[in-house]
Motif scaffolding. Structure first.
Motif, PDB file in Angstrom:
ATOM      1  N   LYS A 146      63.473  22.371  38.138  1.00 28.85           N
ATOM      2  CA  LYS A 146      62.289  23.209  37.936  1.00 28.85           C
ATOM      3  C   LYS A 146      61.815  23.213  36.488  1.00 28.85           C
ATOM      4  O   LYS A 146      60.613  23.200  36.210  1.00 28.85           O
ATOM      5  CB  LYS A 146      62.552  24.646  38.395  1.00 28.85           C
ATOM      6  N   ILE A 147      62.733  23.239  35.539  1.00 29.52           N
ATOM      7  CA  ILE A 147      62.344  23.329  34.140  1.00 29.52           C
ATOM      8  C   ILE A 147      61.524  22.119  33.698  1.00 29.52           C
ATOM      9  O   ILE A 147      60.689  22.210  32.795  1.00 29.52           O
ATOM     10  CB  ILE A 147      63.590  23.514  33.236  1.00 29.52           C
ATOM     11  N   HIS A 161      42.152  29.240  29.468  1.00 32.29           N
ATOM     12  CA  HIS A 161      42.646  28.055  30.176  1.00 32.29           C
ATOM     13  C   HIS A 161      43.646  27.271  29.340  1.00 32.29           C
ATOM     14  O   HIS A 161      44.199  26.283  29.829  1.00 32.29           O
ATOM     15  CB  HIS A 161      41.480  27.122  30.555  1.00 32.29           C
ATOM     16  N   GLY A 162      43.863  27.704  28.102  1.00 29.02           N
ATOM     17  CA  GLY A 162      44.713  26.953  27.195  1.00 29.02           C
ATOM     18  C   GLY A 162      45.905  27.717  26.674  1.00 29.02           C
ATOM     19  O   GLY A 162      46.926  27.859  27.349  1.00 29.02           O
ATOM     20  N   LEU A 163      45.780  28.273  25.453  1.00 34.31           N
ATOM     21  CA  LEU A 163      46.948  28.864  24.802  1.00 34.31           C
ATOM     22  C   LEU A 163      47.505  30.084  25.520  1.00 34.31           C
ATOM     23  O   LEU A 163      48.714  30.352  25.455  1.00 34.31           O
ATOM     24  CB  LEU A 163      46.604  29.220  23.351  1.00 34.31           C
ATOM     25  N   TYR A 164      46.656  30.849  26.204  1.00 32.92           N
ATOM     26  CA  TYR A 164      47.172  31.966  26.991  1.00 32.92           C
ATOM     27  C   TYR A 164      48.171  31.460  28.029  1.00 32.92           C
ATOM     28  O   TYR A 164      49.272  32.001  28.191  1.00 32.92           O
ATOM     29  CB  TYR A 164      46.024  32.708  27.679  1.00 32.92           C
ATOM     30  N   GLU A 165      47.792  30.392  28.736  1.00 34.93           N
ATOM     31  CA  GLU A 165      48.671  29.854  29.763  1.00 34.93           C
ATOM     32  C   GLU A 165      49.876  29.139  29.155  1.00 34.93           C
ATOM     33  O   GLU A 165      50.968  29.156  29.731  1.00 34.93           O
ATOM     34  CB  GLU A 165      47.885  28.930  30.689  1.00 34.93           C
ATOM     35  N   VAL A 166      49.687  28.513  27.995  1.00 36.14           N
ATOM     36  CA  VAL A 166      50.820  27.919  27.274  1.00 36.14           C
ATOM     37  C   VAL A 166      51.847  28.998  26.945  1.00 36.14           C
ATOM     38  O   VAL A 166      53.056  28.840  27.184  1.00 36.14           O
ATOM     39  CB  VAL A 166      50.354  27.226  25.976  1.00 36.14           C
ATOM     40  N   ALA A 167      51.373  30.111  26.389  1.00 37.45           N
ATOM     41  CA  ALA A 167      52.269  31.189  25.978  1.00 37.45           C
ATOM     42  C   ALA A 167      52.983  31.799  27.179  1.00 37.45           C
ATOM     43  O   ALA A 167      54.209  32.042  27.138  1.00 37.45           O
ATOM     44  CB  ALA A 167      51.483  32.262  25.229  1.00 37.45           C
ATOM     45  N   GLU A 168      52.243  32.067  28.246  1.00 37.00           N
ATOM     46  CA  GLU A 168      52.858  32.635  29.446  1.00 37.00           C
ATOM     47  C   GLU A 168      53.929  31.694  29.997  1.00 37.00           C
ATOM     48  O   GLU A 168      55.022  32.123  30.387  1.00 37.00           O
ATOM     49  CB  GLU A 168      51.771  32.902  30.495  1.00 37.00           C
ATOM     50  N   ARG A 169      53.625  30.405  30.020  1.00 38.89           N
ATOM     51  CA  ARG A 169      54.585  29.422  30.523  1.00 38.89           C
ATOM     52  C   ARG A 169      55.816  29.350  29.614  1.00 38.89           C
ATOM     53  O   ARG A 169      56.948  29.232  30.096  1.00 38.89           O
ATOM     54  CB  ARG A 169      53.902  28.050  30.592  1.00 38.89           C
ATOM     55  N   PHE A 170      55.600  29.424  28.313  1.00 36.99           N
ATOM     56  CA  PHE A 170      56.698  29.299  27.351  1.00 36.99           C
ATOM     57  C   PHE A 170      57.637  30.501  27.427  1.00 36.99           C
ATOM     58  O   PHE A 170      58.860  30.345  27.564  1.00 36.99           O
ATOM     59  CB  PHE A 170      56.118  29.171  25.936  1.00 36.99           C
ATOM     60  N   TYR A 171      57.072  31.708  27.355  1.00 32.67           N
ATOM     61  CA  TYR A 171      57.907  32.916  27.276  1.00 32.67           C
ATOM     62  C   TYR A 171      58.431  33.370  28.638  1.00 32.67           C
ATOM     63  O   TYR A 171      59.564  33.851  28.738  1.00 32.67           O
ATOM     64  CB  TYR A 171      57.117  34.060  26.635  1.00 32.67           C
ATOM     65  N   MET A 172      57.620  33.240  29.677  1.00 29.29           N
ATOM     66  CA  MET A 172      57.981  33.801  30.975  1.00 29.29           C
ATOM     67  C   MET A 172      58.675  32.808  31.909  1.00 29.29           C
ATOM     68  O   MET A 172      59.262  33.204  32.908  1.00 29.29           O
ATOM     69  CB  MET A 172      56.731  34.361  31.674  1.00 29.29           C
ATOM     70  N   GLU A 173      58.592  31.512  31.579  1.00 32.42           N
ATOM     71  CA  GLU A 173      59.229  30.526  32.458  1.00 32.42           C
ATOM     72  C   GLU A 173      60.194  29.613  31.710  1.00 32.42           C
ATOM     73  O   GLU A 173      61.363  29.506  32.092  1.00 32.42           O
ATOM     74  CB  GLU A 173      58.157  29.691  33.171  1.00 32.42           C
ATOM     75  N   LEU A 174      59.734  28.956  30.650  1.00 37.35           N
ATOM     76  CA  LEU A 174      60.586  27.974  29.976  1.00 37.35           C
ATOM     77  C   LEU A 174      61.842  28.620  29.384  1.00 37.35           C
ATOM     78  O   LEU A 174      62.963  28.127  29.603  1.00 37.35           O
ATOM     79  CB  LEU A 174      59.794  27.248  28.886  1.00 37.35           C
ATOM     80  N   ILE A 175      61.673  29.702  28.658  1.00 34.69           N
ATOM     81  CA  ILE A 175      62.834  30.354  28.038  1.00 34.69           C
ATOM     82  C   ILE A 175      63.784  30.944  29.090  1.00 34.69           C
ATOM     83  O   ILE A 175      65.001  30.715  29.013  1.00 34.69           O
ATOM     84  CB  ILE A 175      62.380  31.417  27.023  1.00 34.69           C
TER      85      ILE A 175
END
Length: 483
Positions: free
Chosen positions: A372-373, A403-417
């Motif tokens: 998944k990661i 459509h950009g950095l908001y989704e990047v941040a959400e993906r980084f903090y809420m999923e990747l980490i």
């Protein structure tokens, strides 16, 4: 008498072409069906048949500049018997594919420029991460041994290696195809018809943003949608009738000034720059990979001598300055560069470090996209990260933000980490203490940096207090305004 002869010799042919380009469809068709006096015998024979069998293709050619220059079917499709894709057709040796090598007989400079461009390498995708998705993850049932997902999807933009069957027919798994980096049977790269749609090869069509929209749109590289949101796109569609798109030279600032199109910025002439068919010649950043680099970085690492990113930027600035002041252009680039650096340093480099660490510690399989990661990371840089960077490059604020950095941040903090932390827990559970500690050290280093301290709760007190004060003032102001 001499004056009359000159008039007949010089003016009447030009008048005829003018009439053809301006009369209605039915009238132009009638004109085109007349015998051709200056067309080669072979092309006259082709035209006589195709006007009956394929009237649409025939009429498209009849509206083209090729028609006016007596360039017919045979001049483009003629082949040598030794050519790998040569076939016998109605007593002539021809090839179905008109490749850049063929076009170079008349358009050598344009083909030379295209050949050194990134577009020409578009077909070299076998083995890439994107192609792995189409070939394996999405692919299952095959079309003569090829994945239909790749044949109908990836290859139609990137280009396929066009193969010739033993009987001389073109392999239907690889043809038809007008992908920009098509690998042709004669060894040449590219398809001029990717942009100049056959058989009219209209300048107007190639200069419009829709010409690029076949490939440059969608979740991972929505340049067409970004352009349409930008002030440039808004002004183009509002004033398209004043764009002078059929001008022979089409110099920005001289022939038009309402807005640029994709072609304006990446290819077309200015009062100081010539036309180029190397679409990357004016690009200073590469926004495609997970971490953006200056466009010449990879080549310099390989010891190659290439046009520097600084010189490329100067050329792009020359395009911008046809309509904008130098100070505005410089300020734009400062804003754009800062966004790319923010994305790189806050999200892309830390994200890649986490993924590389997992692999280096032997905690992931060698199979792509089976964990998944890997999908999380792919979305972050390939979709959302690209949208943010392209949005900044083309001045589309909604693509930079929501459509950009908001989704990047959400993906980084809420999923990747969180998913990375699961590998730490799994390693500890399986007795891999050393590996787990390595992962923890990497993550701690990331979260202790100033830009991530909000998430770890380690922000300085004065920073927290200042933000709370601003939020309280906003709420008070908003409450007053709503009364």
């Amino acid at each position: 008498m001499k004056t009359i002869k000159i008039f007949v010799k010089l003016f009447l042919p030009a008048l005829a072409l003018l009439l053809i380009s301006n009369v209605g469809y039915s009238e132009s068709k009638a004109l085109m069906l007349k015998p051709f006096k200056n067309l080669s015998e072979q092309s006259q024979e082709c035209a006589a048949c195709h006007k009956k069998e394929h009237p649409s293709l025939y009429n498209q050619w009849g509206r083209s500049k090729h028609f006016g220059a007596n360039v017919g079917c045979y001049e483009c499709h003629a082949a040598e018997k030794t050519d790998p894709d040569a076939i016998q057709h109605e007593g002539h040796t021809i090839a179905v594919i008109v490749s850049p090598k063929d076009c170079a007989n008349c358009h050598k400079a344009e083909v030379d420029e295209f050949t050194k461009s990134h577009h020409a390498k578009g077909g070299e995708i076998i083995g890439s991460l994107d192609n792995m998705l189409a070939e394996v993850v999405q692919g299952a049932l095959t079309l003569n041994g090829e994945s239909p997902a790749a044949v109908n999807g990836c290859w139609q933009c990137h280009g396929s290696e066009v193969k010739v069957l033993e009987n001389g027919d073109l392999d239907p798994t690889t043809w038809p195809n007008t992908g920009i980096g098509r690998i042709n049977p004669d060894g040449s790269r590219g398809a001029c018809t990717a942009c100049h749609q056959r058989h009219e090869f209209s300048m107007v069509q190639a200069r419009r943003p829709e010409a690029c929209g076949k490939c440059h749109l969608g979740p991972d590289h929505p340049q067409k949608e970004i352009y349409e949101e930008s002030k440039h796109g808004i002004n183009f569609y509002a004033n398209v009738d004043r764009m002078n798109l059929d001008s022979s030279k089409w110099v920005v600032g001289e022939d038009y000034d309402e807005a640029p199109t994709c072609a304006t910025c990446h290819m077309s002439a200015t009062d100081t720059l010539p036309i180029t068919h190397d679409v990357g010649d004016r690009i200073s950043w590469t926004l495609r990979p997970a971490i953006s680099e200056k466009i010449d970085a990879k080549a310099l690492k390989q010891g190659k001598k290439v046009k520097s990113w600084e010189d490329r930027r100067k050329d792009m600035e020359a395009v911008c300055q046809a309509c904008h002041s130098s100070s505005m252009v410089e300020s734009f680039y400062m804003q754009f560069d800062s966004l790319v650096e923010l994305y790189n340093n806050k999200f892309a480099k830390p994200g890649k470090l986490m993924m590389d660490t997992l692999k280096a510690q032997g905690l992931m399989t060698d199979i792509a996209f089976d964990e998944k990661i890997e999908w999380t990371w792919f979305y972050l840089w390939h979709h959302e990260g690209r949208r943010a960077r392209h949005g900044a490059a083309m001045m589309a604020p909604d693509y930079v933000q929501w459509h950009g950095l908001y989704e990047v941040a959400e993906r980084f903090y809420m999923e990747l980490i969180p998913e990375y932390n699961e590998y730490i827990e799994k390693a500890e559970h399986n007795g891999k203490t050393k590996e787990a500690e390595t992962l923890k050290k990497v993550l701690a280093g990331i979260l202790e940096s100033p830009e991530h301290q909000w998430f770890s709760g380690k922000e300085p007190a004065e920073v927290k207090a200042a933000r709370k004060k601003a939020q309280a003032e906003f709420q008070k102001r908003y409450a007053n305004e709503s009364k």
